[in-house]
Motif scaffolding. Structure first.
Motif, PDB file in Angstrom:
ATOM      1  N   VAL A  25       0.853  -1.189   0.000  1.00 11.88           N
ATOM      2  CA  VAL A  25       0.000   0.000   0.000  1.00 11.88           C
ATOM      3  C   VAL A  25       0.891   1.242   0.000  1.00 11.88           C
ATOM      4  O   VAL A  25       1.899   1.266   0.671  1.00 11.88           O
ATOM      5  N   GLY A  26       0.511   2.247  -0.764  1.00 17.04           N
ATOM      6  CA  GLY A  26       1.254   3.507  -0.740  1.00 17.04           C
ATOM      7  C   GLY A  26       2.380   3.566  -1.750  1.00 17.04           C
ATOM      8  O   GLY A  26       3.045   4.583  -1.886  1.00 17.04           O
ATOM      9  N   GLN A  27       2.630   2.464  -2.459  1.00 14.64           N
ATOM     10  CA  GLN A  27       3.644   2.503  -3.514  1.00 14.64           C
ATOM     11  C   GLN A  27       3.031   2.043  -4.814  1.00 14.64           C
ATOM     12  O   GLN A  27       2.255   1.089  -4.843  1.00 14.64           O
ATOM     13  N   SER A  28       3.400   2.691  -5.912  1.00 13.43           N
ATOM     14  CA  SER A  28       2.832   2.304  -7.192  1.00 13.43           C
ATOM     15  C   SER A  28       3.628   1.135  -7.770  1.00 13.43           C
ATOM     16  O   SER A  28       4.780   0.902  -7.405  1.00 13.43           O
ATOM     17  N   LEU A  29       3.003   0.435  -8.700  1.00 12.00           N
ATOM     18  CA  LEU A  29       3.660  -0.676  -9.380  1.00 12.00           C
ATOM     19  C   LEU A  29       4.923  -0.191 -10.087  1.00 12.00           C
ATOM     20  O   LEU A  29       5.977  -0.829 -10.023  1.00 12.00           O
ATOM     21  N   SER A  30       4.818   0.983 -10.739  1.00 14.53           N
ATOM     22  CA  SER A  30       5.995   1.466 -11.467  1.00 14.53           C
ATOM     23  C   SER A  30       7.134   1.804 -10.512  1.00 14.53           C
ATOM     24  O   SER A  30       8.300   1.558 -10.817  1.00 14.53           O
ATOM     25  N   LEU A  80       8.721  -1.566  -9.428  1.00 11.85           N
ATOM     26  CA  LEU A  80       9.514  -2.130 -10.520  1.00 11.85           C
ATOM     27  C   LEU A  80      10.830  -1.373 -10.652  1.00 11.85           C
ATOM     28  O   LEU A  80      11.899  -1.960 -10.811  1.00 11.85           O
ATOM     29  N   SER A  81      10.720  -0.061 -10.586  1.00 10.39           N
ATOM     30  CA  SER A  81      11.906   0.763 -10.770  1.00 10.39           C
ATOM     31  C   SER A  81      12.910   0.523  -9.645  1.00 10.39           C
ATOM     32  O   SER A  81      14.119   0.476  -9.882  1.00 10.39           O
ATOM     33  N   GLU A  82      12.417   0.341  -8.414  1.00  9.60           N
ATOM     34  CA  GLU A  82      13.316   0.051  -7.290  1.00  9.60           C
ATOM     35  C   GLU A  82      14.093  -1.233  -7.507  1.00  9.60           C
ATOM     36  O   GLU A  82      15.185  -1.400  -6.976  1.00  9.60           O
ATOM     37  N   HIS A  83      13.477  -2.158  -8.240  1.00  6.22           N
ATOM     38  CA  HIS A  83      14.135  -3.438  -8.473  1.00  6.22           C
ATOM     39  C   HIS A  83      14.830  -3.484  -9.815  1.00  6.22           C
ATOM     40  O   HIS A  83      15.130  -4.553 -10.330  1.00  6.22           O
TER      41      HIS A  83
END
Lengths: 226, 302, 601
Positions: free
Chosen positions: C531-536, C539-542
Motif C-alpha cells: 500500500v502507498g507505492q505504485s507498481l511502477s 519495478l523501478s526500485e528493483h
C-alpha cells in the motif's frame, strides 16, 4: 454619454477603450462588424467617418475619427493638466505628438501584416513585416536609452506615460499575429510590461495582463496566486 | 510528400457559405496545394487546382459551408441533426488564419482547462479552475465524445451577464480536422447551442479556422453572436500562434498530459491509431526516442 | 568539468536585461530561451516551452518566484523549475515529471551566461580564454552596454565588429587603440582622457544566420567616463550596422525566425539529480521553546546560490530535514511564505518549523532538541507542497498537538486574503499550546484543552454538525484524531472530497489500497507491491525500468502487458473494452483486484 463605434479585434479601437478605462470614463460601445461584415464601409458609418475607418467617437454629438486624435481630445477634455497629454510644456507636447504620429506608421505596417495574415486582406504582408521590424528597432533603441534616464522608461521624457505610449502599444503587442516576433527587441518588451502595469489597464483579445510589480498589491485569490 | 489516405481522401472546408460572393474566384491552399473556388449565381460551388491545367476537385456545400476534396472522399458526411432544427440560427463566426497546425487548433477547441487563463472573465475565472472528471468514449461511427463536462463561466455567451453559472459541455470529434462542441443554452434550458470548428489545413503548419454557429437565441443580432465568438477565438489565436513546435506532437513524453486532458489525449491517440501524420511533429523519430517498453498495442511513436 | 561542456558557455543577455517581474526572450543555437530573475535575484534560464502543450513561457508572467504559463496557468518555481501549481487539478501536487527544462546560468562580467548542455544548479566556471574577458581588475568595473542583433552568421559578424573603432568619433584615427580578436570575441583597449578603457565584444550565435553582439565596457570604478557610453556605443553600433547592411554583408531584416523550424534543446546528462531531492544548507537563526516539548527552529539558506530556495512555497508545505541523528524527517512549515526570520542577520527569507520531542523517538526529534542550537547548519530540502488549500470556499482547520503547524500557515494565508476560516486546536493543556502570537492574528480560534478521547469525539461531532457549509475541512494530527474526523464527516453526509488531511507520503490517496504481488514472466522474479507505492515505483526500485511520463494514468507511456490476474484500472487512457479485456494496464496508477498479477516483463 460617450459612444464608441468599436470593433473588438481592432488595435486602433482598443487604444481608445484602454484610455477610457484608465481614466474611468463611462462609455457605450456601438459594435461595428469590421470583419467579415465590412460594416465600417457601410453608408451609415461613412456618414460619420468618410475615411471608412474605426474607431469613431461621439461625445454628446461631437464626432471624431482617428485613434490618436481621439486620445488627445479625451486627455484634454477629461484629464487636463495630467501627464497624459502635456500641452503646457512645448517640448513634451512635441515629443508626444511625434510618437503619436509614429503610431500611425505602426498601423500601416504591423496592423497591415496582421490583417493580411488573419483575415486574408489583400496587402503586401512581406513589405509590411519588414517595415514593422524596422520601426520596432527604432522603438527598441529609443527605449533602451530612455530606460537609463532617471525620468525615463516611457516614449516621452518626464517619467510618466503619455497617450503616445497607449497609441503605440497595441500594434506592438499584436505583432506576432502578423508574423513579426518581438524577440529582437528586449527594451521594447520591457516597456510593454510597464504599459500593462498602468493603473486601470485593461486587455483585449490576444493581450494578457502582466503579473503585479513588487510595489503593486498582490491579487486576492487564495492559493492559486501564492 | 505523399499524404496518407486518411488525410488526403477527405472533405475540407474552404469557406462559410455566407462569406462567399457569387461569381467571384477565391484562391486558397489545401494540404499544401494551391486551389481556387467559386460559386455561381445559384450558390453552387466548384473548385479546381491552381495549376495551368486547372484540374477540377470535388466540391460541395453542406451545413452552410463549402467543402473541397483533393482526393476520393467518403460518400457519407458526419451527422449534424441540429442543423435542421427550425428554431435554430445558422451563421458563420468569421474565418481566421493561424500559423499553427490545424490539429493544435482542434485540440485547443476540446480543452476547458485554459478557460480561466485565456478566456478570463468569459469562459472561466480564478479560483474556479479545477476540471472535474468527465467521460470520454468512442462512439459509432468512430467519433470521439467527451460527455458530462462542466465548467463555471462568468460570461459564457454574448447575452450572459448575471454573474456566471455552471455550463455543461459535450465535445465531439468527427474527423481529424473537424470538431463540434455543445454547450448549455442560456435561453433554452435543457437544450444546447452548437459550435462547429471546421479547420482547413493550408499546410502542415498553417490552418484556416472556419466556425459555424447553430444557436438558440431569438434576440441577439448575427453580428452580436459573431462578435462574441471572434473575441473568444481572438484570445485563443495568440496562444495558438505561440505553441511550439507548430505541428502536433503525438508522443506523451514530449508533451505531458494530466487528467483534465483526457479528451485531448483521446484525440491524439485516435489520430495516431488512424495513421494521421500530416500536421504532426515527427522529428522525434529522427532523434531516436525509443518506444516505451512493454507495448503490445500498435502505437506509432511520433 | 569536461572541455566540451565547459566550452559551451555563451553570453545571452546583459544583466540589466533581466528586469524585475519580467521574462526575457533569448535564443542560442536556434534554441529559444526564457530568462528571468526571481525577487531574490536568482537567475533562471529555461527552454522557452511549457512541457504541457508547448506554449512559449515568454507569453506568461514572472510572479516573483515563479513563471506562470499563459495557457493553463501552470506555475513553475525558481531554481529547479519544478511545477508546483496546476490549476486544473489544484488539490493534487503536480507530477514531478512536469518541470521546466533548465539550463545552467551565471552572471559574470555584467552579462548572463548560459550552458545548454547542463541543468540549473550546475557549478559555473569562468569563461575560457576564447572570450578574451576576465574579471575586472582591482578598482575597475565592467558594465554591459546595449546588445546588438546582426542578421548574419558569426564569422561575418566578427569581421564587422573588428571594424568598430572606425565608427566611434574618438576611437577612429586613434593610433593607441589596441585590438585583439578570437573566433568569438573582440577586445579593444586604449587611453582616453587619462583613463585606461577597454571594450569587450562577445558574439552570441543566436541562430545560424543571426548573431548577437554583446559589449562590455571596463573602466575605473569611480569613472564618470561611463555616463555617455550607453548613447555613444549605441550610436557607433548603429553606424557600423548601417554600413554592413549597405555593403550587403548583413541583412536589414531577419533571414529566418524561430517559427520556421522548431529546435529542441540538446539532451542533458542523465546523472542530473532532481532539484526536489537535493538538500541545501540552512542556518538556524533562532531556537524558541514555543510550548512544552515543542521547539521552533527558524531556518534560512546559507549559500548565496540558494538565497531564494526557502522564500516560496504553498502554505501547508513541509521540508525534509536531515537530523543530527542521521535520519531524514518531515517538518511542516508554520510561517507564511516570504517571511524574513526575526533572527536573521542578513534579512534573508526563510521558514520556521516546529519539532515536538517524541518520547519514543528513534533519534530524529531527540537529536533536534538535543543538538541544534542557534548558528547550527542543517541540511534541508526545498519545501514540498503536498498539502494544499482548495481554491475556493472557506476552511475549517482541525488540529491536534503538533499538527497545528501546517494549519497555522494555511490559516495565515486565509486571513491575509480575507477568506472565511476557523481553527479548532486540540491540545493536552495550556502549557502545550504553541505559537500563541500566531493564533492571536487569526479570525476565529477555539482551544480545546485536556479532553479525553470520548470528549474529543463529541466535540468533533459538534463542530462538524454546526460548521459553515461553504467550508472544506483540513486536518492534521495523529491517526486516531484523523479517523475520528473522517468517521464523523461520513456520518453527517459530508462528501469525502471535502476532508483534506496531511499525509507525509506522495500524492494520491491510498485509502482503499490493498497490497498485491506481481510475477515477472520473463525473469520469474516475484515482487510485493505494498500500500502507498505504485507498481511502477516498485519495478523501478528493483531495476526494471518502465518509462513513465504523466504519473497520473493519462498518457499511456507506462503501459505493461498482463498475462494473468485481474488488474484494477485507475487510469483514463485505456478504453472501456481494453479495461474489460484486462490484457494491459498502466503501471503508474493501476493496481490489482486479484492477489497476483503476472506481467510480460
Amino acid at each position: 454619454m460617450i459612444t464608441l463605434y468599436d470593433y473588438e479585434l481592432s488595435g486602433n479601437c482598443y487604444k481608445v477603450r484602454l484610455f477610457l478605462e484608465i481614466l474611468k470614463i463611462p462609455y457605450v460601445k456601438h459594435p461595428v462588424e469590421f470583419y467579415p461584415g465590412f460594416e465600417h464601409k457601410s453608408d451609415a458609418l461613412l456618414a460619420l467617418n468618410p475615411l471608412g475607418q474605426l474607431p469613431i467617437l461621439d461625445d454628446a454629438g461631437f464626432v471624431m475619427r482617428d485613434a490618436q486624435a481621439i486620445l488627445s481630445y479625451l486627455a484634454q477634455r477629461y484629464a487636463p493638466g495630467s501627464h497624459w497629454y502635456p500641452v503646457l510644456d512645448a517640448r513634451r507636447l512635441g515629443e508626444t505628438n511625434m510618437w503619436l504620429a509614429f503610431a500611425n506608421e505602426l498601423t500601416a505596417t504591423s496592423s497591415a501584416a496582421r490583417l493580411q495574415q488573419l483575415f486574408e486582406f489583400e496587402l503586401d504582408a512581406d513589405k509590411a513585416r519588414r517595415g514593422a521590424y524596422r520601426l520596432f528597432r527604432i522603438l527598441d533603441e529609443h527605449l533602451w536609452l530612455s530606460e537609463r534616464q532617471p525620468d525615463g522608461g516611457w516614449l516621452c521624457t518626464g517619467g510618466q506615460p503619455t497617450i503616445a505610449d497607449l497609441a503605440c502599444f497595441p500594434y506592438v503587442m499584436l505583432a506576432p499575429e502578423g508574423g513579426i516576433s518581438l524577440l529582437d527587441f528586449p527594451a521594447l518588451r520591457r516597456w510593454t510590461d510597464r504599459v500593462k502595469r498602468i493603473a486601470g489597464f485593461t486587455v483585449m483579445a490576444g493581450i494578457f495582463p502582466a503579473s503585479p510589480s513588487r510595489q503593486q498589491a498582490p491579487t486576492e485569490h487564495g492559493a492559486i496566486t501564492m | 510528400m505523399t499524404i496518407e489516405s486518411v488525410v488526403w481522401d477527405e472533405w475540407y472546408p474552404v469557406a462559410i457559405a455566407e462569406d462567399v460572393t457569387p461569381c467571384k474566384v477565391y484562391k486558397t491552399r489545401l494540404l499544401g496545394h494551391s486551389i481556387e473556388y467559386a460559386c455561381d449565381a445559384d450558390g453552387r460551388v466548384t473548385a479546381w487546382h491552381g495549376n495551368a491545367e486547372r484540374t477540377p476537385c470535388k466540391a460541395l456545400t453542406r451545413y452552410h459551408t463549402h467543402w473541397v476534396s483533393l482526393g476520393d472522399p467518403p460518400e457519407r458526411f458526419f451527422a449534424l441533426p441540429e442543423f435542421d432544427e427550425p428554431d435554430r440560427r445558422t451563421l458563420g463566426g468569421g474565418s481566421m488564419t493561424v500559423h499553427v497546425s490545424g490539429l493544435r487548433a482542434i485540440e485547443n477547441f476540446l480543452d476547458m482547462a485554459h478557460f480561466p487563463y485565456v478566456h478570463d472573465g468569459f469562459l472561466g475565472a480564478e479560483p474556479y479552475t479545477d476540471v472535474l472528471p468527465y467521460d470520454v468514449s468512442i462512439e459509432p461511427p468512430g467519433e470521439i465524445f467527451a460527455r458530462n463536462c462542466r465548467f463555471f463561466q462568468p460570461r459564457g455567451a454574448s447575452t450572459s451577464n448575471d454573474g456566471g453559472y455552471d455550463t455543461d459541455y459535450i465535445y465531439r470529434v468527427t474527423r481529424p480536422y473537424v470538431a463540434l462542441l455543445y454547450k448549455s443554452s442560456p435561453h433554452h434550458p435543457g437544450r444546447m447551442d452548437v459550435i462547429g470548428l471546421f479547420v482547413q489545413p493550408l499546410t502542415e503548419e498553417w490552418c484556416r479556422a472556419h466556425t459555424l454557429l447553430l444557436y438558440l437565441d431569438e434576440t441577439t443580432p448575427d453580428s452580436g453572436l459573431r462578435l462574441f465568438q471572434q473575441t473568444i477565438f481572438g484570445q485563443d489565436l495568440m496562444l495558438l500562434s505561440n505553441e511550439i513546435p507548430k505541428k502536433l506532437p503525438l508522443d506523451s513524453r514530449f508533451e505531458i498530459p494530466v487528467r483534465a486532458d483526457a479528451m485531448s489525449m483521446a484525440y491524439r491517440r485516435w489520430l495516431d491509431q488512424r495513421g494521421v501524420r500530416y500536421g504532426t511533429y515527427r522529428e522525434l523519430e529522427a532523434q531516436a526516442m525509443p518506444a516505451p517498453a512493454g507495448q503490445t498495442l500498435t502505437r506509432a511513436v511520433a | 568539468m569536461s572541455e566540451a561542456l565547459n566550452s559551451a558557455w555563451f553570453p545571452v543577455a546583459g544583466a540589466h536585461d533581466l528586469a524585475e517581474r519580467h521574462i526575457f526572450a533569448g535564443e542560442l543555437h536556434n534554441v529559444e530561451l526564457a530568462l528571468w530573475r526571481d525577487d531574490d535575484g536568482c537567475v533562471n534560464a529555461w527552454d522557452n516551452r511549457c512541457c504541457h502543450r508547448g506554449a512559449r513561457l515568454t507569453l506568461g508572467a514572472n510572479t516573483g518566484h515563479r513563471v506562470r504559463c499563459q495557457y493553463h496557468g501552470w506555475q513553475y518555481r525558481s531554481g529547479d523549475g519544478q511545477c508546483i501549481v496546476l490549476p486544473a487539478a489544484s488539490q493534487t501536487p503536480p507530477p514531478t515529471s512536469v518541470c521546466a527544462h533548465t539550463f545552467a546560468a551565471v552572471e559574470r562580467n555584467d552579462l548572463v551566461w548560459v550552458n545548454l548542455n547542463l541543468p540549473a544548479g550546475h557549478p559555473a566556471c569562468p569563461p575560457q580564454g576564447d572570450w578574451l574577458i576576465a574579471e575586472p581588475g582591482a578598482g575597475r568595473t565592467q558594465r554591459a552596454l546595449q546588445s546588438f542583433v546582426l542578421h548574419a552568421g558569426a564569422a561575418t559578424a566578427l569581421a564587422g565588429v573588428q571594424r568598430y573603432a572606425a565608427f566611434d568619433a574618438r576611437l577612429s584615427g586613434d593610433p593607441s587603440v589596441a585590438l585583439r580578436s578570437s573566433p568569438r570575441a573582440v577586445h579593444l583597449s586604449w587611453n582616453e582622457d587619462g583613463q585606461a578603457l577597454q571594450l569587450f565584444f562577445l558574439l552570441q550565435p543566436a541562430r545560424t544566420d543571426k548573431t548577437l553582439v554583446h559589449a562590455v565596457l571596463e573602466a575605473p570604478a569611480d569613472a564618470v567616463a561611463l555616463g555617455p557610453w550607453p548613447a555613444r556605443h549605441q550610436a557607433a553600433m548603429k553606424r557600423l550596422r548601417h554600413r554592413l547592411i549597405d555593403e550587403g554583408r548583413v541583412s536589414d531584416v531577419p533571414l529566418s525566425t524561430a517559427d520556421d523550424a522548431y529546435v529542441p534543446p540538446p539532451p542533458q546528462p542523465k546523472v542530473r539529480q532532481r532539484g526536489s531531492e537535493r538538500l541545501l544548507k540552512a542556518r538556524v537563526t533562532r531556537v524558541t521553546e514555543v510550548a512544552q516539548d515543542i521547539r521552533s527552529f527558524e531556518l534560512e539558506p546559507e549559500d548565496q546560490g540558494d538565497i531564494g530556495a526557502l522564500a516560496d512555497f504553498i502554505p501547508g508545505a513541509h521540508i525534509d530535514v536531515l537530523t543530527p541523528a542521521g535520519l531524514l524527517r518531515q517538518y511542516s512549515i508554520v510561517s507564511a511564505p516570504g517571511e524574513i526570520n526575526a533572527g536573521s542577520a542578513r534579512g534573508v527569507r526563510g521558514v520556521t518549523i516546529a519539532v515536538k520531542r517524541e518520547p519514543d523517538s528513534r533519534g530524529g526529534s531527540a537529536s533536534m532538541h538535543g543538538q541544534i542550537r542557534e548558528g547550527a547548519i542543517v541540511e534541508v530540502s526545498r519545501p514540498k507542497n503536498h498539502f494544499r488549500l482548495a481554491n475556493s470556499g472557506g476552511a475549517l482547520f482541525l488540529a491536534a498537538g503538533i499538527g497545528v503547524t501546517p494549519l497555522l500557515s494555511m490559516a495565515g494565508q486565509m486571513a491575509a486574503t480575507g477568506r472565511l476560516h476557523a481553527l479548532h486546536y486540540f491540545s493536552r493543556g495550556a502549557a502545550h499550546v504553541a505559537f500563541r502570537e500566531r493564533l492571536d492574528a487569526l479570525q476565529d480560534v477555539h482551544l480545546h484543552l485536556g479532553l479525553s478521547p470520548e470528549a474529543t469525539l463529541a466535540q468533533i461531532q459538534s463542530i462538524l454538525a454546526t460548521m459553515d457549509p461553504q467550508m472544506d475541512i483540513y486536518v492534521c494530527g495523529p491517526r486516531p484524531f484523523l479517523d475520528a474526523i473522517v468517521g464523523a464527516a461520513q456520518a453527517l453526509g459530508l462528501g469525502a472530497d471535502r476532508v483534506h488531511f496531511e499525509l507525509f507520503s506522495n500524492t494520491i490517496s491510498h485509502q482503499n489500497d490493498k497490497p498485491f504481488k506481481v510475477r515477472l514472466a520473463r525473469s520469474g522474479v516475484e515482487l510485493n507491491v505494498p500500500v502507498g507505492q505504485s507498481l511502477s515505483d516498485v519495478l523501478s526500485e528493483h531495476g526494471i525500468a518502465v518509462e513513465t511520463s504523466c504519473e497520473q494514468g493519462v498518457c499511456g507511456t507506462c503501459m505493461v502487458t498482463v498475462l494473468e490476474g485481474t488488474p484494477e484500472h485507475r487510469d483514463v487512457y485505456l478504453s472501456e473494452d481494453e479495461k474489460r479485456a484486462g490484457h494491459c494496464m498502466q503501471a503508474c496508477v493501476s493496481r490489482s483486484a486479484s492477489e497476483m498479477l503476472v506481467l510480460d516483463l
